[in-house]
Design a protein around this motif. Structure first.
Motif, PDB file in Angstrom:
ATOM      1  N   ARG A  75       0.825  -1.215   0.000  1.00 27.20           N
ATOM      2  CA  ARG A  75       0.000   0.000   0.000  1.00 27.20           C
ATOM      3  C   ARG A  75       0.854   1.258   0.000  1.00 27.20           C
ATOM      4  N   LEU A  76       1.947   1.222   0.753  1.00 28.29           N
ATOM      5  CA  LEU A  76       2.858   2.374   0.745  1.00 28.29           C
ATOM      6  C   LEU A  76       3.414   2.615  -0.648  1.00 28.29           C
ATOM      7  N   VAL A  77       3.821   1.553  -1.302  1.00 29.33           N
ATOM      8  CA  VAL A  77       4.384   1.674  -2.645  1.00 29.33           C
ATOM      9  C   VAL A  77       3.324   2.192  -3.610  1.00 29.33           C
ATOM     10  N   GLN A  78       2.130   1.645  -3.549  1.00 29.40           N
ATOM     11  CA  GLN A  78       1.057   2.070  -4.445  1.00 29.40           C
ATOM     12  C   GLN A  78       0.679   3.527  -4.222  1.00 29.40           C
ATOM     13  N   ALA A  79       0.781   3.968  -2.983  1.00 28.99           N
ATOM     14  CA  ALA A  79       0.449   5.358  -2.676  1.00 28.99           C
ATOM     15  C   ALA A  79       1.583   6.301  -3.049  1.00 28.99           C
ATOM     16  N   GLY A  80       2.732   5.721  -3.419  1.00 32.66           N
ATOM     17  CA  GLY A  80       3.867   6.541  -3.788  1.00 32.66           C
ATOM     18  C   GLY A  80       4.552   7.171  -2.600  1.00 32.66           C
ATOM     19  N   THR A  81       4.343   6.620  -1.428  1.00 32.68           N
ATOM     20  CA  THR A  81       4.900   7.166  -0.203  1.00 32.68           C
ATOM     21  C   THR A  81       6.172   6.426   0.145  1.00 32.68           C
ATOM     22  N   THR A  82       7.255   7.170   0.308  1.00 26.75           N
ATOM     23  CA  THR A  82       8.517   6.554   0.707  1.00 26.75           C
ATOM     24  C   THR A  82       9.116   7.233   1.923  1.00 26.75           C
ATOM     25  N   ASP A  83       8.302   8.033   2.617  1.00 25.08           N
ATOM     26  CA  ASP A  83       8.861   8.800   3.732  1.00 25.08           C
ATOM     27  C   ASP A  83       8.748   8.086   5.070  1.00 25.08           C
ATOM     28  N   GLY A  84       8.414   6.803   5.098  1.00 24.40           N
ATOM     29  CA  GLY A  84       8.513   6.059   6.344  1.00 24.40           C
ATOM     30  C   GLY A  84       7.193   5.625   6.934  1.00 24.40           C
ATOM     31  N   PRO A  85       7.250   5.123   8.143  1.00 25.75           N
ATOM     32  CA  PRO A  85       6.132   4.461   8.772  1.00 25.75           C
ATOM     33  C   PRO A  85       4.990   5.381   9.180  1.00 25.75           C
ATOM     34  N   ALA A  86       5.228   6.675   9.308  1.00 19.06           N
ATOM     35  CA  ALA A  86       4.147   7.567   9.708  1.00 19.06           C
ATOM     36  C   ALA A  86       2.998   7.520   8.719  1.00 19.06           C
ATOM     37  N   SER A  87       3.306   7.177   7.468  1.00 21.44           N
ATOM     38  CA  SER A  87       2.268   7.121   6.444  1.00 21.44           C
ATOM     39  C   SER A  87       1.724   5.713   6.242  1.00 21.44           C
ATOM     40  N   ALA A  88       2.197   4.771   7.045  1.00 19.80           N
ATOM     41  CA  ALA A  88       1.777   3.386   6.878  1.00 19.80           C
ATOM     42  C   ALA A  88       0.297   3.245   7.174  1.00 19.80           C
ATOM     43  N   PRO A  89      -0.411   2.458   6.377  1.00 15.96           N
ATOM     44  CA  PRO A  89      -1.827   2.239   6.652  1.00 15.96           C
ATOM     45  C   PRO A  89      -1.995   1.565   7.991  1.00 15.96           C
ATOM     46  N   SER A  90      -3.048   1.906   8.688  1.00 12.86           N
ATOM     47  CA  SER A  90      -3.277   1.287   9.982  1.00 12.86           C
ATOM     48  C   SER A  90      -4.247   0.118   9.843  1.00 12.86           C
ATOM     49  N   LEU A  91      -4.171  -0.757  10.787  1.00 16.36           N
ATOM     50  CA  LEU A  91      -5.008  -1.955  10.803  1.00 16.36           C
ATOM     51  C   LEU A  91      -6.342  -1.594  11.435  1.00 16.36           C
ATOM     52  N   THR A  92      -7.438  -1.955  10.789  1.00 12.18           N
ATOM     53  CA  THR A  92      -8.756  -1.771  11.340  1.00 12.18           C
ATOM     54  C   THR A  92      -9.356  -3.134  11.600  1.00 12.18           C
ATOM     55  N   VAL A  93      -9.728  -3.370  12.852  1.00  8.46           N
ATOM     56  CA  VAL A  93     -10.318  -4.646  13.225  1.00  8.46           C
ATOM     57  C   VAL A  93     -11.801  -4.456  13.403  1.00  8.46           C
TER      58      VAL A  93
END
Length: 95
Positions: A75-93
């Protein structure tokens, strides 16, 4: 130097089992994503994934961690985000 999280003891009382699996997961994912994401971002996503799965059965934790981390890295790659974990998608349960 990165410290490895969560040194829980496996069912066969091998204390470094999860440290080794963490390093193995990071290595495999780094080989796949190294041209698109930094090692730091990959380590942080794996760490966060493991943290979200901490209530899972201990024997399944390495596989579940790798699958979740892989999905988040994609998802990070698809979003074009390479600036680290702050932009990582979060898990929704959903319950």
């Amino acid at each position: 130097m990165t410290t490895l999280p969560d040194t829980r003891i496996s069912s066969d009382d091998e204390p470094d089992y999860h440290d080794r699996s963490f390093a193995d997961i990071v290595e495999r994912l780094f080989r796949e994503f190294e041209s698109r994401l930094s090692l730091t971002a990959i380590v942080e996503v794996v760490r966060e994934s493991r943290q979200h799965l901490r209530g899972s059965p201990i024997g399944a934790l390495p596989e579940l961690t790798e699958r979740l981390a892989h999905e988040r890295l994609e998802r990070l790659v698809q979003a074009g985000t390479t600036d680290g974990p702050a932009s990582a998608p979060s898990l929704t349960v959903l319950s």
